[in-house]
Motif scaffolding. Structure first.
Motif, mmCIF file in Angstrom:
data_model
loop_
_atom_site.group_PDB
_atom_site.id
_atom_site.type_symbol
_atom_site.label_atom_id
_atom_site.label_comp_id
_atom_site.label_asym_id
_atom_site.label_seq_id
_atom_site.Cartn_x
_atom_site.Cartn_y
_atom_site.Cartn_z
ATOM 1 N N LEU A 288 35.292 45.615 41.215
ATOM 2 C CA LEU A 288 36.445 44.887 41.755
ATOM 3 C C LEU A 288 36.791 43.683 40.877
ATOM 4 C CD1 LEU A 288 35.735 44.927 45.606
ATOM 5 C CD2 LEU A 288 37.440 46.252 44.354
ATOM 6 N N MET A 289 35.781 42.964 40.401
ATOM 7 C CA MET A 289 36.038 41.833 39.517
ATOM 8 C C MET A 289 36.635 42.303 38.199
ATOM 9 S SD MET A 289 35.351 38.748 40.669
ATOM 10 C CE MET A 289 34.748 37.673 39.382
ATOM 11 N N ALA A 290 36.083 43.378 37.641
ATOM 12 C CA ALA A 290 36.573 43.878 36.356
ATOM 13 C C ALA A 290 38.029 44.316 36.452
ATOM 14 C CB ALA A 290 35.692 45.038 35.887
ATOM 15 N N ASN A 291 38.386 44.931 37.549
ATOM 16 C CA ASN A 291 39.757 45.444 37.720
ATOM 17 C C ASN A 291 40.714 44.338 38.143
ATOM 18 O OD1 ASN A 291 42.156 46.589 38.694
ATOM 19 N ND2 ASN A 291 41.143 48.391 39.527
ATOM 20 N N ILE A 292 40.438 43.713 39.272
ATOM 21 C CA ILE A 292 41.443 42.862 39.916
ATOM 22 C C ILE A 292 41.499 41.453 39.317
ATOM 23 C CG2 ILE A 292 42.106 41.866 42.149
ATOM 24 C CD1 ILE A 292 41.023 44.452 43.413
ATOM 25 N N ARG A 293 40.379 40.961 38.801
ATOM 26 C CA ARG A 293 40.415 39.660 38.117
ATOM 27 C C ARG A 293 40.629 39.817 36.613
ATOM 28 N NH1 ARG A 293 37.623 34.210 37.547
ATOM 29 N NH2 ARG A 293 37.169 34.158 35.320
ATOM 30 N N GLU A 294 39.718 40.562 35.949
ATOM 31 C CA GLU A 294 39.733 40.601 34.498
ATOM 32 C C GLU A 294 40.895 41.412 33.936
ATOM 33 O OE1 GLU A 294 37.778 38.665 32.905
ATOM 34 O OE2 GLU A 294 36.633 38.100 34.687
ATOM 35 N N ASP A 295 41.150 42.577 34.511
ATOM 36 C CA ASP A 295 42.201 43.455 33.983
ATOM 37 C C ASP A 295 43.588 43.079 34.504
ATOM 38 O OD1 ASP A 295 43.313 45.659 32.575
ATOM 39 O OD2 ASP A 295 43.277 46.860 34.413
ATOM 40 N N LYS A 296 43.730 42.960 35.828
ATOM 41 C CA LYS A 296 45.045 42.735 36.421
ATOM 42 C C LYS A 296 45.411 41.251 36.516
ATOM 43 C CE LYS A 296 45.677 47.160 37.332
ATOM 44 N NZ LYS A 296 44.331 47.673 36.971
ATOM 45 N N GLY A 297 44.422 40.382 36.600
ATOM 46 C CA GLY A 297 44.707 38.956 36.733
ATOM 47 C C GLY A 297 45.330 38.583 38.068
ATOM 48 N N PHE A 298 45.010 39.343 39.116
ATOM 49 C CA PHE A 298 45.586 39.079 40.437
ATOM 50 C C PHE A 298 44.900 37.922 41.170
ATOM 51 C CE2 PHE A 298 47.015 43.794 41.044
ATOM 52 C CZ PHE A 298 48.055 43.581 40.151
ATOM 53 N N THR A 299 43.670 37.581 40.760
ATOM 54 C CA THR A 299 42.878 36.616 41.514
ATOM 55 C C THR A 299 41.892 35.895 40.607
ATOM 56 O OG1 THR A 299 41.360 36.371 43.395
ATOM 57 C CG2 THR A 299 41.115 38.340 42.056
ATOM 58 N N TYR A 300 41.384 34.762 41.088
ATOM 59 C CA TYR A 300 40.290 34.095 40.393
ATOM 60 C C TYR A 300 38.946 34.711 40.760
ATOM 61 C CZ TYR A 300 43.451 30.380 38.885
ATOM 62 O OH TYR A 300 44.468 29.677 38.283
ATOM 63 N N GLY A 301 38.900 35.343 41.907
ATOM 64 C CA GLY A 301 37.637 35.940 42.332
ATOM 65 C C GLY A 301 37.817 36.904 43.479
ATOM 66 N N ILE A 302 37.008 37.955 43.481
ATOM 67 C CA ILE A 302 36.986 38.920 44.572
ATOM 68 C C ILE A 302 35.557 39.419 44.708
ATOM 69 C CG2 ILE A 302 37.632 40.836 43.029
ATOM 70 C CD1 ILE A 302 39.080 42.090 45.465
ATOM 71 N N GLY A 303 35.134 39.643 45.924
ATOM 72 C CA GLY A 303 33.771 40.106 46.119
ATOM 73 C C GLY A 303 33.614 40.899 47.395
ATOM 74 N N SER A 304 32.501 41.586 47.496
ATOM 75 C CA SER A 304 32.172 42.329 48.712
ATOM 76 C C SER A 304 30.743 42.002 49.101
ATOM 77 C CB SER A 304 32.328 43.838 48.486
ATOM 78 O OG SER A 304 31.392 44.309 47.530
ATOM 79 N N ALA A 305 30.413 42.248 50.356
ATOM 80 C CA ALA A 305 29.067 41.935 50.843
ATOM 81 C C ALA A 305 28.723 42.829 52.020
ATOM 82 C CB ALA A 305 28.963 40.467 51.252
ATOM 83 N N LEU A 306 27.440 43.021 52.196
ATOM 84 C CA LEU A 306 26.897 43.736 53.344
ATOM 85 C C LEU A 306 26.066 42.733 54.121
ATOM 86 C CD1 LEU A 306 26.652 46.596 54.637
ATOM 87 C CD2 LEU A 306 24.583 46.912 53.255
ATOM 88 N N VAL A 307 26.465 42.436 55.350
ATOM 89 C CA VAL A 307 25.855 41.363 56.132
ATOM 90 C C VAL A 307 25.027 41.946 57.274
ATOM 91 C CG1 VAL A 307 26.300 39.312 57.529
ATOM 92 C CG2 VAL A 307 27.791 39.851 55.584
ATOM 93 N N SER A 308 23.796 41.444 57.419
ATOM 94 C CA SER A 308 22.909 41.899 58.491
ATOM 95 C C SER A 308 22.843 40.852 59.590
ATOM 96 C CB SER A 308 21.502 42.161 57.935
ATOM 97 O OG SER A 308 20.626 42.591 58.950
#
Length: 424
Positions: A288-308
């Motif tokens: 997601l970072m490689a695509n949406i931040r680095e390639d597309k420049g849509f955001t400064y940061g994007i992330g995902s998480a699995l929360v218990s």
């Protein structure tokens, strides 16, 4: 002599030796766990209480009760509490999470005899002064008013409510909920929740025999159990996906938060799904970072998480993107999830993720305090230390095919709750 032209030999983490918690039970049944390690004369003592008896008509009582513990006892004012702790160079904090509330003391062992009685007063004799309650209500309402102007805050608040409804995990707090707080409500909750049968004490750092004896003197002999405790219990199912749009007409950025109810740490697939999550959005080198931040420049940061959580778990993806590219960003998120479900991950990428996850695990164990944090993860999930060895083996040995199977089992874009705050 070292040959600087030759890369050092690489070795993958195979096993991690954790400092084991030593169990102790005091005379009144209070459970204590000691994690001893390190040379510095510092000790951390955590008094951890389960959040109990949740009532959607009183959604803030556990939070307010924990927040106000430092605000006065029958003998000490909030200022006196702060001054006495500061005098000894110690630190006292209260923390509230979805499942637990805690009171934590950081101090040198030589000052424990002077600071631990303050903690005893706080967790057994708090009085919740009306003037302090009025201040809390006023400050929290102001804080909420400010936060409601932030798209990211609104997206997180909306997302939690969509997933978990009016339970402790998802209640949609409003200003009027703060107005319903009163001293009697807090005192009643305090007497029920803050007692030995609902408390676990974790002592970490340089733990001395004298410290355990002092703990026993103060908390094991004249701190009595009271009312029966009704533990919180919630049941959640992943529902069908839906878009939830909160329009902000003048927004320059849109906050995106998408995800669903998922498994927690007690599930056998949890460690493997953490690998899947890391590939997708769980570290700086993720897809997601490689695509949406680095390639597309849509955001400064994007992330995902699995929360218990104690009663559930959830998966989410979060970002803030330019309002004009919000729809395009959602399309790219869907595309990356589809690729992860269709194409087996390359061994080179999987090796990088393995090294990152195992290195992060190893790097998180700096001292006895961080070993205690690892113990809390398993203890409050009803697990034992085998969990961490199984985690390491899963990360080291998971295959591209297993990643593919887990992605197809747990990632379904159409089934995700999709929250957008701003413009799309």
């Amino acid at each position: 002599m070292i040959d600087r032209a030759q890369a050092p030999a690489f070795g993958q983490v195979e096993k991690i030796e954790l400092l084991r918690a030593k169990p102790i039970v005091l005379a009144n049944g209070l459970k204590v766990f000691s994690i001893d390690g390190g040379e510095q004369d510092l000790v951390r003592i955590e008094f951890i209480f389960a959040n109990i008896a949740y009532d959607p008509k009183k959604p803030l009582q556990a939070f307010a009760c924990n927040t106000m513990l430092n605000d006065g006892t029958t003998e000490l004012s909030s200022t006196e509490i702060a001054d006495r702790v500061d005098y000894y160079g110690s630190f006292l904090q209260t923390d509230y999470t979805n499942d637990h509330s805690s009171v934590t003391l950081y101090t040198l062992n030589k000052h424990l005899a002077n600071t631990l009685p303050i903690v005893k007063a706080i967790i057994s004799d708090s009085v919740f002064p009306q003037v302090e309650l009025d201040t809390l209500v006023r400050n929290q309402k102001q804080k909420l008013s400010v936060n409601l102007e932030k798209n990211d805050f609104v997206s997180r608040k909306t997302f939690n409510h969509v997933l978990f409804g009016d339970t402790l995990y998802g209640y949609d707090i409003t200003a009027s909920d703060y107005n319903q707080l009163d001293r009697e409500q807090l005192l009643s909750y305090f007497k029920t929740a803050y007692q030995p049968k609902n408390c676990t004490v974790i002592v970490s750092g340089k733990v001395k025999d004298e410290s355990i004896k002092l703990l026993d003197e103060l908390f094991g002999k004249d701190w009595n159990n009271g009312f029966d405790v009704k533990e919180n219990s919630f049941d959640f199912q992943a529902g069908s996906g839906k878009e939830h749009y909160v329009e902000k007409a003048d927004a320059l950025q849109s906050a995106i938060r998408i995800g669903q109810v998922s498994i927690n740490r007690t599930h056998s697939d949890f460690s493997g799904l953490q690998v899947v999550n890391t590939i997708l959005g769980g570290y700086f080198g993720s897809r997601l970072m490689a695509n949406i931040r680095e390639d597309k420049g849509f955001t400064y940061g994007i992330g995902s998480a699995l929360v218990s959580l104690k009663n559930s778990g959830y998966f989410f993806i979060a970002s803030e993107v330019g309002a004009d590219v919000c729809s395009a960003a959602m399309t790219e998120i869907e595309k990356e999830m589809a690729i992860l479900k269709k194409e087996a991950v390359r061994e080179e990428e999987l090796a990088l993720v393995r090294n990152y996850m195992l290195g992060s695990m190893l790097g998180s164990l700096e001292n006895a305090l961080s070993h205690a944090d690892k113990f809390k993860n398993i203890y409050f999930s009803g697990l034992d230390y085998d969990y961490y060895q199984n985690y390491i083996q899963t990360v080291r040995n998971i295959s591209p095919e297993e990643v593919l199977n887990l992605a197809n089992r747990y990632l379904n874009f159409d089934g995700l709750q999709r929250v957008i705050v701003g413009k799309k």
